[in-house]
Design an enzyme around this catalytic site. Structure first.
Site, short mmCIF file in Angstrom:
data_model
loop_
_atom_site.label_atom_id
_atom_site.label_comp_id
_atom_site.label_asym_id
_atom_site.label_seq_id
_atom_site.Cartn_x
_atom_site.Cartn_y
_atom_site.Cartn_z
N TYR A 143 19.71 27.36 18.02
CA TYR A 143 19.62 26.78 16.68
C TYR A 143 19.21 27.86 15.67
CZ TYR A 143 18.13 23.44 13.03
OH TYR A 143 17.96 22.74 11.85
N GLY A 146 21.80 30.69 15.46
CA GLY A 146 23.03 30.13 14.90
C GLY A 146 22.91 29.99 13.39
N ARG A 184 11.97 13.81 17.23
CA ARG A 184 11.21 14.50 16.17
C ARG A 184 9.85 13.83 16.01
NH1 ARG A 184 15.83 16.21 11.76
NH2 ARG A 184 17.13 14.59 12.69
N ASN A 188 8.92 9.89 16.44
CA ASN A 188 8.22 9.61 17.71
C ASN A 188 6.90 8.89 17.47
OD1 ASN A 188 10.05 10.66 19.50
ND2 ASN A 188 8.69 12.21 20.35
N GLY A 205 -2.24 19.96 19.51
CA GLY A 205 -2.00 19.21 18.27
C GLY A 205 -2.50 19.94 17.03
N THR A 208 0.80 23.27 12.88
CA THR A 208 1.02 22.59 11.60
C THR A 208 2.51 22.52 11.24
OG1 THR A 208 0.91 24.60 10.24
CG2 THR A 208 -1.19 23.46 10.72
N PRO A 271 6.75 26.77 16.98
CA PRO A 271 6.01 27.52 15.95
C PRO A 271 4.60 26.95 15.72
CG PRO A 271 8.25 27.06 15.22
CD PRO A 271 8.05 26.28 16.49
N GLN A 273 2.65 27.40 12.99
CA GLN A 273 2.37 26.99 11.62
C GLN A 273 3.64 27.08 10.79
OE1 GLN A 273 -0.51 29.78 10.11
NE2 GLN A 273 0.77 31.55 10.54
N ARG A 274 3.71 26.23 9.76
CA ARG A 274 4.89 26.28 8.91
C ARG A 274 4.57 25.61 7.58
NH1 ARG A 274 9.64 23.57 11.59
NH2 ARG A 274 10.03 25.43 12.82
P1 NAD Z 1 21.28 14.88 12.08
O1 NAD Z 1 21.39 15.24 13.51
O2 NAD Z 1 20.86 13.49 11.73
O3 NAD Z 1 22.64 15.16 11.32
C1 NAD Z 1 23.55 16.15 11.69
C2 NAD Z 1 24.96 15.58 11.57
O4 NAD Z 1 25.91 16.59 11.93
C3 NAD Z 1 25.18 14.39 12.51
O5 NAD Z 1 25.80 13.34 11.80
C4 NAD Z 1 26.10 14.96 13.60
O6 NAD Z 1 26.91 13.98 14.21
C5 NAD Z 1 26.87 16.00 12.81
N1 NAD Z 1 27.43 17.06 13.66
C6 NAD Z 1 26.79 17.77 14.63
N2 NAD Z 1 27.64 18.65 15.18
C7 NAD Z 1 28.84 18.50 14.54
C8 NAD Z 1 30.11 19.12 14.67
N3 NAD Z 1 30.33 20.08 15.56
N4 NAD Z 1 31.11 18.70 13.86
C9 NAD Z 1 30.90 17.71 12.95
N5 NAD Z 1 29.73 17.09 12.79
C10 NAD Z 1 28.70 17.49 13.58
O7 NAD Z 1 20.31 15.95 11.39
P2 NAD Z 1 19.73 16.03 9.91
O8 NAD Z 1 18.27 15.97 10.01
O9 NAD Z 1 20.44 15.08 9.02
O10 NAD Z 1 20.11 17.53 9.53
C11 NAD Z 1 21.21 17.83 8.69
C12 NAD Z 1 21.27 19.33 8.46
O11 NAD Z 1 20.06 19.78 7.85
C13 NAD Z 1 21.44 20.14 9.75
O12 NAD Z 1 22.33 21.21 9.50
C14 NAD Z 1 20.05 20.66 10.01
O13 NAD Z 1 20.07 21.87 10.72
C15 NAD Z 1 19.49 20.83 8.61
N6 NAD Z 1 18.03 20.74 8.61
C16 NAD Z 1 17.39 19.55 8.76
C17 NAD Z 1 16.00 19.50 8.79
C18 NAD Z 1 15.24 18.21 8.93
O14 NAD Z 1 14.00 18.23 8.97
N7 NAD Z 1 15.88 17.05 8.98
C19 NAD Z 1 15.26 20.69 8.68
C20 NAD Z 1 15.94 21.89 8.54
C21 NAD Z 1 17.33 21.90 8.50
N1 UDP Z 2 5.57 17.13 18.55
C1 UDP Z 2 4.53 16.42 19.13
N2 UDP Z 2 4.82 15.22 19.70
C2 UDP Z 2 6.06 14.67 19.71
C3 UDP Z 2 7.12 15.40 19.11
C4 UDP Z 2 6.84 16.63 18.55
O1 UDP Z 2 3.37 16.86 19.13
O2 UDP Z 2 6.23 13.56 20.25
C5 UDP Z 2 5.26 18.42 17.89
C6 UDP Z 2 6.17 19.58 18.29
O3 UDP Z 2 5.69 20.23 19.45
C7 UDP Z 2 6.10 20.45 17.05
C8 UDP Z 2 5.92 19.46 15.90
O4 UDP Z 2 5.47 18.25 16.51
O5 UDP Z 2 4.95 21.28 17.11
C9 UDP Z 2 7.19 19.18 15.13
O6 UDP Z 2 8.21 18.86 16.05
P1 UDP Z 2 9.68 18.44 15.60
O7 UDP Z 2 10.51 18.39 16.83
O8 UDP Z 2 9.63 17.22 14.75
O9 UDP Z 2 10.16 19.61 14.62
P2 UDP Z 2 10.19 21.23 14.73
O10 UDP Z 2 9.40 21.67 15.93
O11 UDP Z 2 11.63 21.56 14.84
O12 UDP Z 2 9.55 21.66 13.46
#
Ligand code: NAD
Ligand code: UDP
Length: 308
Positions: A143, A146, A184, A188, A205, A208, A271, A273-274
């Site tokens: 991820y 990519g 997520r 969750n 836990g 951040t 990670p 912290q963020r």
């Molecule tokens: P999501 O999984 O709900 O949505 C992603 C969508 O992309 C889905 O509808 C899925 O079916 C579609 N998809 C996946 N692979 C595909 C492919 N090969 N061809 C066509 N469609 C495809 O996730 P989201 O939370 O809505 O995230 C949307 C975008 O925002 C993503 O690119 C994600 O990386 C980015 N993003 C989201 C967050 C967040 O917190 N939600 C944070 C950082 C970045």
């Molecule tokens: N996390 C957690 N319990 C859960 C799911 C996630 O403690 O049931 C933690 C996870 O380890 C991370 C943070 O929550 O530290 C955010 O996780 P998420 O998958 O939502 O997003 P990302 O790690 O991609 O920021």
């Protein structure tokens, strides 16, 4: 305008499609429904300005559009680690196909990039100028790398072919229509609290995250797309920073749940912290989040109350 939203049936994509239709644009939603759901967009299907195309962004596509929002990519660790090779193909080939289309038809194209660009950041909070601390061979790399390669492609198409690009670095976003089973943390904790199940804290836990409500995020995304002369990258997120323990306590308090906390292993490369530095978004887009965590959680909990 006619606007293509890849990943439009997902969590963020479906909110974006709805907002764009609300502003009278024509919207083409392209999605392979890997993590997206038809019911996310079912209220939009009756709108004559909305069209759904089931297609994989890894395979090339041609549509006549003015703008492209490239959101296609699974976003939750559970889903993007399910088939890591496919995840990296989606980010890289999806970016090439969107950029190639933008070049051909002269469209502006926005990339949904991520705070994962910064990896496990050594600099806190994270400004756009920080290059990050990313493991290239770990379980999150499909991820992170990519998305990093997609950013590189965006800037190379911009420099080499003058494609009109926008790169948005999205920090953790939550709200209605999150998938209850994609693992997520916000979804969750809410589902566990509503069911009275144990709340699963990974590690101690104390790590951040900074959580942005979806409406704020979509507002920032559309402002970035429609601001002239700004390629980005621009951080869009809420600088309010919470530990996972604090998040769990808030969810328990708002839901009135009797759930207990349990501690499980921290996934590798998680990670510590963020938190976004959003000075650039404030200055260039006049944007900052409006919805505090407590209010956003209440809205999200009322969505989940109807489905769990
Ligand atoms: P999501 O999984 O709900 O949505 C992603 C969508 O992309 C889905 O509808 C899925 O079916 C579609 N998809 C996946 N692979 C595909 C492919 N090969 N061809 C066509 N469609 C495809 O996730 P989201 O939370 O809505 O995230 C949307 C975008 O925002 C993503 O690119 C994600 O990386 C980015 N993003 C989201 C967050 C967040 O917190 N939600 C944070 C950082 C970045
Ligand atoms: N996390 C957690 N319990 C859960 C799911 C996630 O403690 O049931 C933690 C996870 O380890 C991370 C943070 O929550 O530290 C955010 O996780 P998420 O998958 O939502 O997003 P990302 O790690 O991609 O920021």
């Amino acid at each position: 305008m006619r606007i293509l939203v890849t990943g439009g049936a997902g969590f963020l994509g479906s909110h974006l499609c709805e907002r764009l239709l609300g502003e009278n644009h024509e919207v083409i939603c392209m999605d392979n429904l890997f993590t997206g759901r038809k019911h996310n967009i079912s209220p939009l299907l009756d709108n004559a300005r909305f069209e759904f195309i089931r297609h994989d962004v890894v395979d090339s596509f041609k549509v006549e559009v003015d703008q492209i929002y490239n959101l296609a990519c699974p976003a939750s660790p559970v889903h993007y680690q399910h088939n890591p090779i496919k995840t990296i193909k989606t980010s890289v080939m999806g970016a090439i196909n969107c950029l190639g289309l933008a070049k051909r038809v002269g469209a502006r194209v926005l990339q949904a990039s991520t705070s994962e660009i910064y990896g496990d950041p050594a600099l806190h909070p994270q400004p756009e100028s920080y290059w990050g601390n990313v493991n290239p061979i770990g379980i999150r790399s499909c991820y992170d790398e990519g998305k990093r390669c997609a950013e590189t492609l965006f800037f190379d198409y911009h420099r080499q072919n003058r494609v009109d690009i926008r790169v948005m670095r999205i920090f953790n976003t939550y709200g209605p229509r999150m998938d209850p089973i994609d693992g997520r943390v916000v979804s969750n904790f809410i589902c566990q609290a509503l069911r009275g199940d144990d709340i699963t804290i990974y590690g101690d836990g104390k790590q951040t995250r900074s959580f942005c409500y979806v409406d704020d995020l979509i507002e920032g995304m559309m402002r970035l797309m429609n601001t002239e002369g700004l390629t980005g990258p621009v951080n869009i997120g809420n600088p309010g920073e919470f530990t996972m323990l604090e998040l769990a306590e808030k969810v328990i308090e708002i839901t009135g749940s009797k759930s207990k906390l349990i501690f499980q292993d921290l996934p590798s490369d998680d990670p510590k912290q963020r938190r976004p530095d959003i000075a650039l978004a404030k200055e260039k887009l006049g944007w900052e989040p409006q919805i505090k965590l407590e209010e956003g959680l209440k809205r999200t909990i009322s969505f989940f109350e109807k489905i769990v």
